[in-house]
Design a protein around this motif. Structure first.
Motif, PDB file in Angstrom:
ATOM      1  N   MET A 167       0.843  -1.196   0.000  1.00 42.27           N
ATOM      2  CA  MET A 167       0.000   0.000   0.000  1.00 42.27           C
ATOM      3  C   MET A 167       0.878   1.245   0.000  1.00 42.27           C
ATOM      4  N   ARG A 168       0.450   2.220  -0.767  1.00 45.10           N
ATOM      5  CA  ARG A 168       1.182   3.479  -0.929  1.00 45.10           C
ATOM      6  C   ARG A 168       2.588   3.241  -1.483  1.00 45.10           C
ATOM      7  N   LEU A 169       2.645   2.386  -2.493  1.00 44.56           N
ATOM      8  CA  LEU A 169       3.910   2.144  -3.177  1.00 44.56           C
ATOM      9  C   LEU A 169       4.124   3.234  -4.221  1.00 44.56           C
ATOM     10  N   SER A 170       5.361   3.551  -4.457  1.00 38.64           N
ATOM     11  CA  SER A 170       5.723   4.553  -5.449  1.00 38.64           C
ATOM     12  C   SER A 170       5.839   3.888  -6.810  1.00 38.64           C
ATOM     13  N   VAL A 171       5.246   4.520  -7.809  1.00 39.43           N
ATOM     14  CA  VAL A 171       5.357   4.051  -9.180  1.00 39.43           C
ATOM     15  C   VAL A 171       6.000   5.156 -10.000  1.00 39.43           C
ATOM     16  N   ASN A 172       7.086   4.817 -10.651  1.00 44.19           N
ATOM     17  CA  ASN A 172       7.757   5.743 -11.556  1.00 44.19           C
ATOM     18  C   ASN A 172       7.773   5.123 -12.940  1.00 44.19           C
ATOM     19  N   ILE A 173       7.497   5.951 -13.928  1.00 43.71           N
ATOM     20  CA  ILE A 173       7.557   5.498 -15.312  1.00 43.71           C
ATOM     21  C   ILE A 173       8.601   6.360 -16.014  1.00 43.71           C
ATOM     22  N   PHE A 174       9.725   5.752 -16.295  1.00 47.08           N
ATOM     23  CA  PHE A 174      10.807   6.437 -17.015  1.00 47.08           C
ATOM     24  C   PHE A 174      11.548   5.350 -17.759  1.00 47.08           C
ATOM     25  N   TYR A 175      11.303   5.220 -19.039  1.00 47.13           N
ATOM     26  CA  TYR A 175      11.846   4.117 -19.841  1.00 47.13           C
ATOM     27  C   TYR A 175      11.472   2.766 -19.239  1.00 47.13           C
ATOM     28  N   GLY A 176      10.266   2.646 -18.715  1.00 41.50           N
ATOM     29  CA  GLY A 176       9.801   1.405 -18.111  1.00 41.50           C
ATOM     30  C   GLY A 176       9.119   1.668 -16.797  1.00 41.50           C
ATOM     31  N   LEU A 177       8.788   0.629 -16.096  1.00 43.30           N
ATOM     32  CA  LEU A 177       8.017   0.714 -14.871  1.00 43.30           C
ATOM     33  C   LEU A 177       8.898   0.389 -13.683  1.00 43.30           C
ATOM     34  N   SER A 178       8.808   1.207 -12.641  1.00 41.89           N
ATOM     35  CA  SER A 178       9.567   0.987 -11.421  1.00 41.89           C
ATOM     36  C   SER A 178       8.622   1.138 -10.237  1.00 41.89           C
ATOM     37  N   ILE A 179       8.542   0.109  -9.387  1.00 40.41           N
ATOM     38  CA  ILE A 179       7.663   0.129  -8.224  1.00 40.41           C
ATOM     39  C   ILE A 179       8.521  -0.061  -6.978  1.00 40.41           C
ATOM     40  N   GLY A 180       8.313   0.788  -5.977  1.00 38.56           N
ATOM     41  CA  GLY A 180       9.120   0.684  -4.764  1.00 38.56           C
ATOM     42  C   GLY A 180       8.409   1.235  -3.551  1.00 38.56           C
ATOM     43  N   THR A 181       8.999   0.980  -2.409  1.00 34.56           N
ATOM     44  CA  THR A 181       8.442   1.477  -1.159  1.00 34.56           C
ATOM     45  C   THR A 181       8.824   2.932  -0.950  1.00 34.56           C
ATOM     46  N   THR A 182       8.035   3.595  -0.145  1.00 33.16           N
ATOM     47  CA  THR A 182       8.321   4.939   0.333  1.00 33.16           C
ATOM     48  C   THR A 182       8.246   4.871   1.860  1.00 33.16           C
ATOM     49  N   PRO A 183       8.663   5.905   2.553  1.00 33.87           N
ATOM     50  CA  PRO A 183       8.546   5.858   4.019  1.00 33.87           C
ATOM     51  C   PRO A 183       7.110   5.639   4.509  1.00 33.87           C
ATOM     52  N   SER A 184       6.111   6.026   3.706  1.00 33.84           N
ATOM     53  CA  SER A 184       4.713   5.856   4.134  1.00 33.84           C
ATOM     54  C   SER A 184       4.094   4.534   3.663  1.00 33.84           C
ATOM     55  N   SER A 185       4.848   3.696   2.970  1.00 32.62           N
ATOM     56  CA  SER A 185       4.318   2.420   2.473  1.00 32.62           C
ATOM     57  C   SER A 185       4.005   1.472   3.627  1.00 32.62           C
ATOM     58  N   ILE A 186       3.040   0.605   3.378  1.00 32.84           N
ATOM     59  CA  ILE A 186       2.657  -0.451   4.319  1.00 32.84           C
ATOM     60  C   ILE A 186       2.606  -1.742   3.518  1.00 32.84           C
ATOM     61  N   ILE A 187       3.136  -2.835   4.102  1.00 34.93           N
ATOM     62  CA  ILE A 187       3.142  -4.112   3.384  1.00 34.93           C
ATOM     63  C   ILE A 187       2.675  -5.231   4.314  1.00 34.93           C
ATOM     64  N   PRO A 188       1.355  -5.466   4.390  1.00 30.00           N
ATOM     65  CA  PRO A 188       0.878  -6.619   5.164  1.00 30.00           C
ATOM     66  C   PRO A 188       1.044  -7.912   4.364  1.00 30.00           C
ATOM     67  N   PHE A 189       1.315  -8.987   5.092  1.00 33.81           N
ATOM     68  CA  PHE A 189       1.426 -10.314   4.491  1.00 33.81           C
ATOM     69  C   PHE A 189       0.076 -11.010   4.569  1.00 33.81           C
ATOM     70  N   ASP A 190      -0.302 -11.686   3.497  1.00 32.27           N
ATOM     71  CA  ASP A 190      -1.532 -12.481   3.442  1.00 32.27           C
ATOM     72  C   ASP A 190      -2.741 -11.773   4.053  1.00 32.27           C
ATOM     73  N   PRO A 191      -3.087 -10.586   3.545  1.00 35.64           N
ATOM     74  CA  PRO A 191      -4.264  -9.897   4.089  1.00 35.64           C
ATOM     75  C   PRO A 191      -5.514 -10.749   3.877  1.00 35.64           C
ATOM     76  N   PRO A 192      -6.440 -10.725   4.827  1.00 38.49           N
ATOM     77  CA  PRO A 192      -7.627 -11.601   4.762  1.00 38.49           C
ATOM     78  C   PRO A 192      -8.692 -11.059   3.797  1.00 38.49           C
ATOM     79  N   THR A 193      -8.480 -11.275   2.514  1.00 41.49           N
ATOM     80  CA  THR A 193      -9.458 -10.855   1.501  1.00 41.49           C
ATOM     81  C   THR A 193      -9.700 -11.997   0.527  1.00 41.49           C
ATOM     82  N   PRO A 194     -10.860 -12.029  -0.112  1.00 40.51           N
ATOM     83  CA  PRO A 194     -11.117 -13.082  -1.102  1.00 40.51           C
ATOM     84  C   PRO A 194     -10.118 -13.054  -2.261  1.00 40.51           C
TER      85      PRO A 194
END
Length: 133
Positions: free
Chosen positions: A73-100
């Protein structure tokens, strides 16, 4: 000059491969890259920066053989000659969230594990294979 776009997203994905941690001299920061596949079966590199190397990366590296599912959640996406996805200080990464959607993704991966092997062997996560639509 290429179009440069920056925004934040949420990404439900399964981690299928881990690269060793490294130091980026230009940014003077530590990072670790992971290959992930999202709900749409698209492969990406997800970069975990700094604090996430201590809190999230060890679990993902240890459990990558089980293809853990995360919700970035709140991952940074940059598009510059391709796609780059990364964490920011405000990112959250839960494991196996309980959703269908998590269970659907888990079931798909159990039935299609060879796809993860293909993504890794053919490097389908590289920017050359990414569409930025």
């Amino acid at each position: 000059m290429a179009d440069v776009t920056h925004r934040q997203i949420n990404l439900l994905c399964s981690v299928i491969h881990v690269f060793p941690p490294r130091f980026v001299e230009r940014a003077k920061r530590n990072l670790q890259d992971f290959v992930v596949i999202n709900e749409e079966r698209r492969a990406f590199i997800l970069t975990l920066w700094e604090d996430f190397l201590q809190t999230k990366a060890p679990y993902l590296a240890k459990n990558v053989h089980n293809m853990p599912i995360i919700l970035g959640m709140r991952l940074s996406v940059n598009i510059f000659y391709g796609l780059s996805i990364g964490t920011t200080p405000s990112s959250i990464i839960p494991f196996d969230p309980p959703t269908p959607q998590v269970e659907d993704l888990r079931l798909w991966f159990k039935a299609n594990r060879e796809y993860a092997d293909t993504v890794i062997s053919q490097k389908l996560y590289e920017k050359a294979y990414q569409s930025v639509d």
